[in-house]
Design a protein around this motif. Sequence first.
Motif, mmCIF file in Angstrom:
data_model
loop_
_atom_site.group_PDB
_atom_site.id
_atom_site.type_symbol
_atom_site.label_atom_id
_atom_site.label_comp_id
_atom_site.label_asym_id
_atom_site.label_seq_id
_atom_site.Cartn_x
_atom_site.Cartn_y
_atom_site.Cartn_z
ATOM 1 N N LEU A 1 -60.312 -35.299 0.791
ATOM 2 C CA LEU A 1 -61.524 -35.615 0.033
ATOM 3 C C LEU A 1 -62.623 -36.162 0.944
ATOM 4 O O LEU A 1 -63.815 -35.888 0.750
ATOM 5 N N ILE A 2 -62.211 -36.965 1.948
ATOM 6 C CA ILE A 2 -63.194 -37.483 2.901
ATOM 7 C C ILE A 2 -63.874 -36.325 3.631
ATOM 8 O O ILE A 2 -65.115 -36.294 3.798
ATOM 9 N N ALA A 3 -63.050 -35.351 4.073
ATOM 10 C CA ALA A 3 -63.614 -34.214 4.805
ATOM 11 C C ALA A 3 -64.566 -33.411 3.924
ATOM 12 O O ALA A 3 -65.671 -33.032 4.344
ATOM 13 N N GLY B 1 -62.526 -32.816 -8.045
ATOM 14 C CA GLY B 1 -63.668 -33.051 -8.905
ATOM 15 C C GLY B 1 -64.833 -33.597 -8.099
ATOM 16 O O GLY B 1 -64.679 -34.590 -7.382
ATOM 17 N N PHE B 2 -66.025 -32.966 -8.199
ATOM 18 C CA PHE B 2 -67.204 -33.391 -7.428
ATOM 19 C C PHE B 2 -68.254 -33.972 -8.373
ATOM 20 O O PHE B 2 -68.563 -33.396 -9.420
ATOM 21 N N ARG B 3 -68.790 -35.115 -7.970
ATOM 22 C CA ARG B 3 -69.942 -35.700 -8.655
ATOM 23 C C ARG B 3 -70.930 -36.113 -7.566
ATOM 24 O O ARG B 3 -70.588 -36.863 -6.652
ATOM 25 N N LEU B 4 -72.177 -35.622 -7.708
ATOM 26 C CA LEU B 4 -73.225 -36.005 -6.777
ATOM 27 C C LEU B 4 -74.154 -36.981 -7.487
ATOM 28 O O LEU B 4 -74.732 -36.657 -8.525
ATOM 29 N N THR C 1 -47.254 -39.455 -9.535
ATOM 30 C CA THR C 1 -47.646 -38.398 -10.468
ATOM 31 C C THR C 1 -48.598 -38.898 -11.540
ATOM 32 O O THR C 1 -49.189 -38.104 -12.243
ATOM 33 N N LYS C 2 -48.758 -40.198 -11.704
ATOM 34 C CA LYS C 2 -49.609 -40.736 -12.763
ATOM 35 C C LYS C 2 -50.943 -41.246 -12.235
ATOM 36 O O LYS C 2 -51.686 -41.887 -12.953
ATOM 37 N N VAL C 3 -51.233 -41.015 -10.972
ATOM 38 C CA VAL C 3 -52.453 -41.555 -10.388
ATOM 39 C C VAL C 3 -53.371 -40.431 -9.930
ATOM 40 O O VAL C 3 -52.940 -39.281 -9.766
ATOM 41 N N ARG C 4 -54.624 -40.798 -9.725
ATOM 42 C CA ARG C 4 -55.630 -39.872 -9.206
ATOM 43 C C ARG C 4 -56.403 -40.612 -8.121
ATOM 44 O O ARG C 4 -56.719 -41.791 -8.268
ATOM 45 N N VAL C 5 -56.703 -39.911 -7.051
ATOM 46 C CA VAL C 5 -57.410 -40.500 -5.924
ATOM 47 C C VAL C 5 -58.916 -40.314 -6.139
ATOM 48 O O VAL C 5 -59.385 -39.185 -6.372
ATOM 49 N N PHE C 6 -59.667 -41.419 -6.064
ATOM 50 C CA PHE C 6 -61.132 -41.387 -6.192
ATOM 51 C C PHE C 6 -61.733 -41.847 -4.872
ATOM 52 O O PHE C 6 -61.340 -42.885 -4.329
ATOM 53 N N VAL C 7 -62.684 -41.074 -4.372
ATOM 54 C CA VAL C 7 -63.365 -41.382 -3.113
ATOM 55 C C VAL C 7 -64.861 -41.406 -3.365
ATOM 56 O O VAL C 7 -65.424 -40.454 -3.938
ATOM 57 N N ALA C 8 -65.545 -42.487 -2.959
ATOM 58 C CA ALA C 8 -67.010 -42.611 -3.080
ATOM 59 C C ALA C 8 -67.587 -42.761 -1.690
ATOM 60 O O ALA C 8 -67.313 -43.739 -0.990
ATOM 61 N N LEU D 1 -65.829 -38.048 -5.347
ATOM 62 C CA LEU D 1 -64.805 -36.999 -5.456
ATOM 63 C C LEU D 1 -63.522 -37.586 -6.021
ATOM 64 O O LEU D 1 -63.239 -38.785 -5.867
ATOM 65 N N SER D 2 -62.742 -36.730 -6.624
ATOM 66 C CA SER D 2 -61.428 -37.158 -7.137
ATOM 67 C C SER D 2 -60.490 -35.963 -7.191
ATOM 68 O O SER D 2 -60.932 -34.821 -7.361
#
Length: 519
Positions: free
Chosen positions: A47-49, A138-141, A196-203, A218-219
């Motif tokens: 996600l960072i990349a 998932g992308f959010r700008l 399995t119950k988590v989602r990674v979020f990167v800002a 991103l997530s």
Amino acid sequence: MSKERWRPRLATVVVAILIVVMALPLVGLFFFRLYENQLIRQTEGELIAQGAVVAAIYADAVRAAGIPPDKLGAQMPAVRDNTNYPYEPIEPRLDLASDDVMPTRPAGLPETADPALAAIGARLDGILDETQKTTLAGFRLLDPHGVVIAGGDELGLSLGQVEEVRQALAGSYASELRLRIPDQPPPPLYSVSRGTKVRVFVAMPVDLDGKVAGVVYLSRTPNNIVKHLYGERGKVTLAALAMLGGTLLIALVFIRTVSRPIYALIERTKRIAAGDRDAMRPLDHHGTREMAALSAAFLDMAAKLQARSDSIQTFATHVSHELKSPLTAIQGAAELLRDSGGTMDEAERRRFSNNIVTDAGRLNLLVRRLLELARAENLAPSGESTTLNAALALLPVDTRLEAHIEAGGDASLGISGENLAIVLANLIDNSARHGAREVTIGAASAGERVAVHIGDDGDGISPSNRTKVFEPFFTTRREAGGTGMGLGIVLALLKAHDGTITLVDSARGTRFEINLPGV
């Protein structure tokens, strides 16, 4: 009374080991957290990349649109470490073990975005949608105030209240683990893993000339090893069957090579203890080399104990016979003396009295010889050494014959002088009793051992008696007081010192060969 110490059966130990072997893969499922953590960091790194690429495209678009600095966000913090300048790598930092899993992401709040920035977002929205189809992220700008200007169905909503977005708006990279609401029922194995119950979020903040021009948010749900195994359940089933087959094969090999021979040896032990002589034979199946060696050692011990028992029984029979004859004679003579009253003349009384004295002396001699034989058979080597000259000097002078050493008188023998003197005394006494007038003794070294020859010029031993001379109580001079135990004592003394004695052929008289360790 103390209780018998509990010891598990071999079969119990084997079953327990096999159960542990079979359970190891299942127990391994509970150690997947380490792998799950690696998958989460891998997801964060991806996600960072992706975020870095989108941020660069967005920053270039904002610069090209000529957005004034006063419409941008906060000042980017100064870079504390310029070691890698102009590179500023961002390393994944999420950790299942130490980071708290945040609640699901809060819903966006209605907000109005800057029209110029919204226009840029609209142009990039298609690119983000196409990228999402490949990366599944998932992308959010977001604009400098946290309003969504591209990506998904949240356009025009503000995410500024979300923790990781708030940090990014301040100019710092942020990432979080958040609970997710799965869009499909999870398989049963999902309960094993937290990942399995988590989602990674990167800002990730967008840096434009030192100011925050926006945030790439991103997530993505990380890959999961358990989900992968569930998807490959056919192969996992085959692997489980292979594991079960391997375990059964191990059990079969163990039973055949260890368990079965042990139980066979136990059963053979019981038969031998019950007196079954047919049981003293090799096992039909030994399994391993060690078990074969154990079986051979046990059966050899059993055979030696049986031979020892037979020897004791034979010895007891001989002893009882040897003691019975003089005892019977003594008893008979004593009864005659008691019952004769005054009718027996002096000559007869003296004859019976002499018989009693003679037989009592024979009994006394037998007992002494038995004690000598017992001491010889239980003798432990003393480690002493001697020579023929020294041993012969310990003997009293025998007026009946002459004994001299022909050769090897100074050869060192691994036996004490006292015991070698007893050996020589018995052999010389036997020679004197069988008509010898001269005894010759010689020694010759043969490697680490010494051969001692003892010969005489006596009557010799008849061919029919040559095989009996070492049997207990065998004698041809019983009427002359012979006990037949002299050679038995010699044999026991030599055996205790790792020596042997054999009767060898001789043109005249009798000749023995003694073999002893040299020193």
